[in-house]
Design an enzyme around this catalytic site. Structure first.
Site, short mmCIF file in Angstrom:
data_model
loop_
_atom_site.label_atom_id
_atom_site.label_comp_id
_atom_site.label_asym_id
_atom_site.label_seq_id
_atom_site.Cartn_x
_atom_site.Cartn_y
_atom_site.Cartn_z
N GLU A 14 20.56 72.22 120.85
CA GLU A 14 21.74 72.93 121.33
C GLU A 14 22.76 73.16 120.23
O GLU A 14 23.15 72.23 119.50
CB GLU A 14 22.39 72.15 122.49
N LYS A 47 27.71 65.79 131.15
CA LYS A 47 26.59 66.41 130.44
C LYS A 47 26.98 66.62 128.98
O LYS A 47 26.16 66.42 128.07
CB LYS A 47 26.21 67.73 131.10
N ASP A 87 14.64 55.87 124.62
CA ASP A 87 14.31 56.54 125.87
C ASP A 87 15.52 57.32 126.40
O ASP A 87 16.42 56.75 127.01
CB ASP A 87 13.86 55.49 126.90
N HIS A 98 30.83 77.69 120.33
CA HIS A 98 29.44 77.67 120.75
C HIS A 98 28.77 79.01 120.48
O HIS A 98 27.65 79.07 119.98
CB HIS A 98 29.36 77.35 122.24
#
Length: 424
Positions: free
Chosen positions: A86, A264, A280, A378
């Site tokens: 991302e 998130k 993990d 972004h």
């Protein structure tokens, strides 16, 4: 021409070599030669190792590995390896860290390295009596658990505590035993699962009930990593920016719809370091989101407030079940290299570093939302991806990306038009 759908039932698929599996897959899916060649190239991961890490391997999925800079954590400087696809994640952490670097950076702590395994007992004739019977066996349970992993005990870990509760469910009361285990520098899943499975028949014998599940919990609320930092008003652009960040946090903490995206963003940073170190990601993410809802309301993993001096203070507290030994952390060469870059000496230190990264990520996201909007930074990076999708090469990529940003239209159709103009 036959239109018969090929069967996915391929006998002995797991016994084939990776290359043979790839060819079977290519035949089934009609892959072209370029796709097969690409999948056959496993990059810097030995195909023999890849074949051991997961089942039925046919290739690898390479994720970009970046380095976040300017992290000062507990008075120590770090370069942080982050594996993510991302745009803007690595830049966001670096920028947040730079803005609090001269104000002591990040301070961190850890509640411990304890993992929980649950043992589910049903059909108990007397649930509350069964609960006490299990609690009375604490010393015996300690011995049974520690016999499962004497090396862990030698390292100072092993069984730590016992909790038993009666849980009311749609199917009736269940007696849930929690064994709390100090897993030290291991994530600990295998250790605690083995202990739970060892205890299961004993609990059945002591209570007359039936055990079904015996497995760890990813809500590692006795393995909390904490980080805090202060950003001066001057460093972040003044009181209006500070107040905008606090207001954005308050919105997230009150509203689950906002909190889901807010958290998130935090996990963008956390998961990137977890993945880079071979830990993990799914376990850490599950634990974080469950912890965010621990009070019956899903809210923010971070807290933001104004200090008496008028500066911005941020903090985070999040379950962090990561380790330095076992699994991909020790086997994957890239993970080993990333741990060398971090130069962490314990699982606790790694967990604290990751918490600091999550806080930094959240700061940058909230600051962008409170000022220019999240898309500006972004989209400037995303524009490069769009330029490449349109076919731009070499120096054309940066030129076309800048043009798309200037137009405020970061779309493939616009990129195709502008690339034609660029090439005359």
């Amino acid at each position: 021409m036959s239109t018969t759908q090929p069967s996915s039932r391929i006998s002995g698929f797991h016994k084939l070599s990776p290359d043979e599996r790839l060819q079977k897959t290519a035949d089934f899916a009609g892959l072209d030669a370029d796709a097969v060649t690409h999948l056959r190239n496993m990059g810097n991961l030995d195909p023999a190792l890849a074949d051991r890490l997961i089942e039925n391997v046919v290739g690898t999925m390479n994720i970009p590995l970046g380095i976040a800079t300017s992290l000062k954590i507990d008075a120590q400087d770090y370069l942080i390896p982050m594996a993510t696809e991302e745009s803007s994640v690595v830049a966001a952490v670096s920028n947040a860290a730079r803005q609090c670097y001269d104000h002591q950076g990040f301070q961190t702590s850890m509640s411990g390295t304890f993992m929980i395994a649950q043992i589910q007992l049903v059909q108990s004739p007397n649930p509350h009596d069964s609960r006490l019977r299990i609690l009375e066996r604490k010393d015996e349970i300690r011995s049974l658990c520690n016999e499962c992993d004497p090396i862990l005990v030698q390292m100072g870990g092993g069984f730590h505590d016992l909790n038993v509760r009666v849980l009311q469910t749609e199917g009736g009361p269940m007696v849930i035993t929690h064994i709390v285990v100090d897993t030290k520098d291991a994530m600990g899943a295998n250790a605690v699962n083995t202990m739970a499975e060892t205890l299961a028949p004993h609990i059945e014998r002591w209570t007359g009930g039936k055990v079904y599940l015996r497995i760890l919990s990813n809500l590692a609320d006795q393995r909390l990593a904490r980080a805090r930092a202060v950003w001066t008003c001057e460093a972040i652009g003044g009181p209006a920016v500070r107040d905008g960040i606090v207001s954005a946090y308050q919105f997230a903490d009150a509203d689950p719809y906002r909190a889901a995206t807010h958290n998130k963003g935090i996990m963008n940073g956390i998961s990137a370091v977890v993945l880079a170190t071979g830990n993990d990601t799914r376990a850490v993410e599950a634990g974080a989101h469950a912890y965010a809802a621990r009070n019956g309301h899903y809210g923010s993993l971070t807290r933001w407030e104004v200090t008496p001096e008028g500066h911005l203070a941020g903090s985070i507290e999040v379950p962090m079940a990561v380790g330095l030994v076992g699994g991909a952390t020790k086997l994957h060469p890239t993970a080993r290299a990333c741990l060398q870059i971090l130069n962490v000496q314990s699982a606790q230190q790694l967990a604290r570093v990751i918490a600091a990264v999550g806080l930094a990520q959240n700061f940058s996201a909230l600051k962008a939302l409170a000022t220019t909007g999240i898309q500006k930074g972004h989209m400037s990076l995303h524009a490069q991806n769009i330029a490449m999708m349109a076919g731009a090469l070499g120096d054309e990529i940066a030129v076309l990306a800048d043009k798309l940003v200037a137009l405020g239209k970061v779309r493939v159709d616009i990129a195709l038009e502008e690339l034609k103009r660029l090439r005359g």
